[in-house]
Design a protein around this motif. Structure first.
Motif, mmCIF file in Angstrom:
data_model
loop_
_atom_site.group_PDB
_atom_site.id
_atom_site.type_symbol
_atom_site.label_atom_id
_atom_site.label_comp_id
_atom_site.label_asym_id
_atom_site.label_seq_id
_atom_site.Cartn_x
_atom_site.Cartn_y
_atom_site.Cartn_z
ATOM 1 N N GLY A 88 0.992 -1.300 0.029
ATOM 2 C CA GLY A 88 0.124 0.083 0.073
ATOM 3 C C GLY A 88 0.594 1.725 -0.259
ATOM 4 O O GLY A 88 0.398 2.198 -0.575
ATOM 5 N N ALA A 89 1.823 1.287 0.455
ATOM 6 C CA ALA A 89 3.307 2.348 0.754
ATOM 7 C C ALA A 89 3.005 2.596 -0.570
ATOM 8 O O ALA A 89 3.331 4.059 -1.062
ATOM 9 N N VAL A 90 3.991 1.479 -1.125
ATOM 10 C CA VAL A 90 4.345 1.820 -2.473
ATOM 11 C C VAL A 90 4.048 2.602 -3.643
ATOM 12 O O VAL A 90 3.573 3.692 -3.967
ATOM 13 N N SER A 91 2.140 1.827 -3.630
ATOM 14 C CA SER A 91 1.054 2.215 -4.084
ATOM 15 C C SER A 91 1.466 3.731 -4.155
ATOM 16 O O SER A 91 0.519 4.392 -4.952
ATOM 17 N N THR A 92 1.026 4.247 -2.645
ATOM 18 C CA THR A 92 0.353 5.325 -2.363
ATOM 19 C C THR A 92 1.878 6.524 -3.084
ATOM 20 O O THR A 92 1.011 7.811 -3.509
ATOM 21 N N HIS A 93 2.863 6.212 -3.003
ATOM 22 C CA HIS A 93 4.163 7.207 -3.275
ATOM 23 C C HIS A 93 4.241 7.295 -4.353
ATOM 24 O O HIS A 93 4.271 8.032 -5.291
ATOM 25 N N VAL A 94 4.124 6.076 -5.326
ATOM 26 C CA VAL A 94 3.258 6.339 -6.958
ATOM 27 C C VAL A 94 2.431 7.012 -6.897
ATOM 28 O O VAL A 94 2.508 8.089 -8.402
ATOM 29 N N ARG A 95 1.629 6.526 -6.360
ATOM 30 C CA ARG A 95 0.680 7.615 -7.291
ATOM 31 C C ARG A 95 0.472 9.340 -6.842
ATOM 32 O O ARG A 95 0.001 9.769 -7.287
ATOM 33 N N TYR A 96 1.136 9.584 -6.017
ATOM 34 C CA TYR A 96 1.349 10.636 -5.291
ATOM 35 C C TYR A 96 2.574 11.351 -5.491
ATOM 36 O O TYR A 96 2.923 13.283 -5.149
ATOM 37 N N ARG A 97 2.664 10.788 -6.598
ATOM 38 C CA ARG A 97 4.650 11.474 -7.483
ATOM 39 C C ARG A 97 5.088 11.402 -6.115
ATOM 40 O O ARG A 97 6.004 12.739 -6.204
ATOM 41 N N ASP A 98 5.814 11.114 -4.823
ATOM 42 C CA ASP A 98 6.500 11.553 -4.190
ATOM 43 C C ASP A 98 7.945 10.746 -4.296
ATOM 44 O O ASP A 98 8.882 12.043 -3.901
ATOM 45 N N GLY A 99 8.419 10.771 -5.494
ATOM 46 C CA GLY A 99 9.333 10.462 -6.233
ATOM 47 C C GLY A 99 10.643 8.666 -6.038
ATOM 48 O O GLY A 99 9.338 8.030 -5.410
ATOM 49 N N ALA A 100 11.124 8.905 -6.453
ATOM 50 C CA ALA A 100 11.948 8.054 -6.408
ATOM 51 C C ALA A 100 12.669 7.264 -5.068
ATOM 52 O O ALA A 100 12.112 5.145 -4.941
ATOM 53 N N LYS A 101 12.920 8.188 -4.417
ATOM 54 C CA LYS A 101 13.458 7.735 -2.809
ATOM 55 C C LYS A 101 12.403 7.024 -2.509
ATOM 56 O O LYS A 101 13.307 5.702 -1.863
ATOM 57 N N PHE A 102 11.296 7.658 -2.093
ATOM 58 C CA PHE A 102 9.866 6.655 -1.044
ATOM 59 C C PHE A 102 10.303 5.557 -1.955
ATOM 60 O O PHE A 102 9.442 4.867 -1.430
#
Length: 128
Positions: A88-102
């Motif tokens: 869920g965290a990976v998909s959330t960071h991808v959806r919010y375009r938080d960057g590759a680091k996250f």
């Protein structure tokens, strides 16, 4: 391999503890302003606090059952739960375009959790 599993579980427990403390005790507005925390602006306080408490429980469940030898099966069960949380965290960071680091960091936590689950359910199980 046992040492690698303990180190992995310890690292995950530390990450879960830090994340759990921040989500449970830091105000939502401050979390939303932090790097990688934009998603909290669209989440309810209750949801964020619930995630925080789950992370705090994960930090305990990854170490304590094996350490005190009470219900050590909870270690790999907790690792599986942590892995699901990281999906869920990976998909959330991808959806919010938080960057590759996250995305890379949460993917690494997912991989470590999968390793702990595999190792503790399989070759280095606490249950003989």
């Amino acid at each position: 391999m046992d040492l690698a599993l303990w180190i992995s579980a310890g690292l995950l427990a530390a990450v879960a503890l830090v994340g759990g403390i921040s989500k449970t005790f830091v105000p939502k507005e401050k979390l939303a302003g932090a790097a990688g925390g934009r998603w909290t602006a669209n989440a309810s306080r209750g949801f964020i606090k619930t995630l925080g408490v789950l992370e705090l429980l994960a930090s305990v469940g990854l170490i304590l059952p094996a350490l005190v030898d009470i219900a050590p099966i909870m270690v790999p069960v907790t690792a599986v739960c942590w892995a699901l949380l990281m999906v869920g965290a990976v998909s959330t960071h991808v959806r919010y375009r938080d960057g590759a680091k996250f995305v890379v960091a949460t993917s690494a936590y997912l991989a470590l959790a999968a390793f702990v689950a595999w190792g503790r359910f399989g070759p280095e199980s606490f249950i003989a």
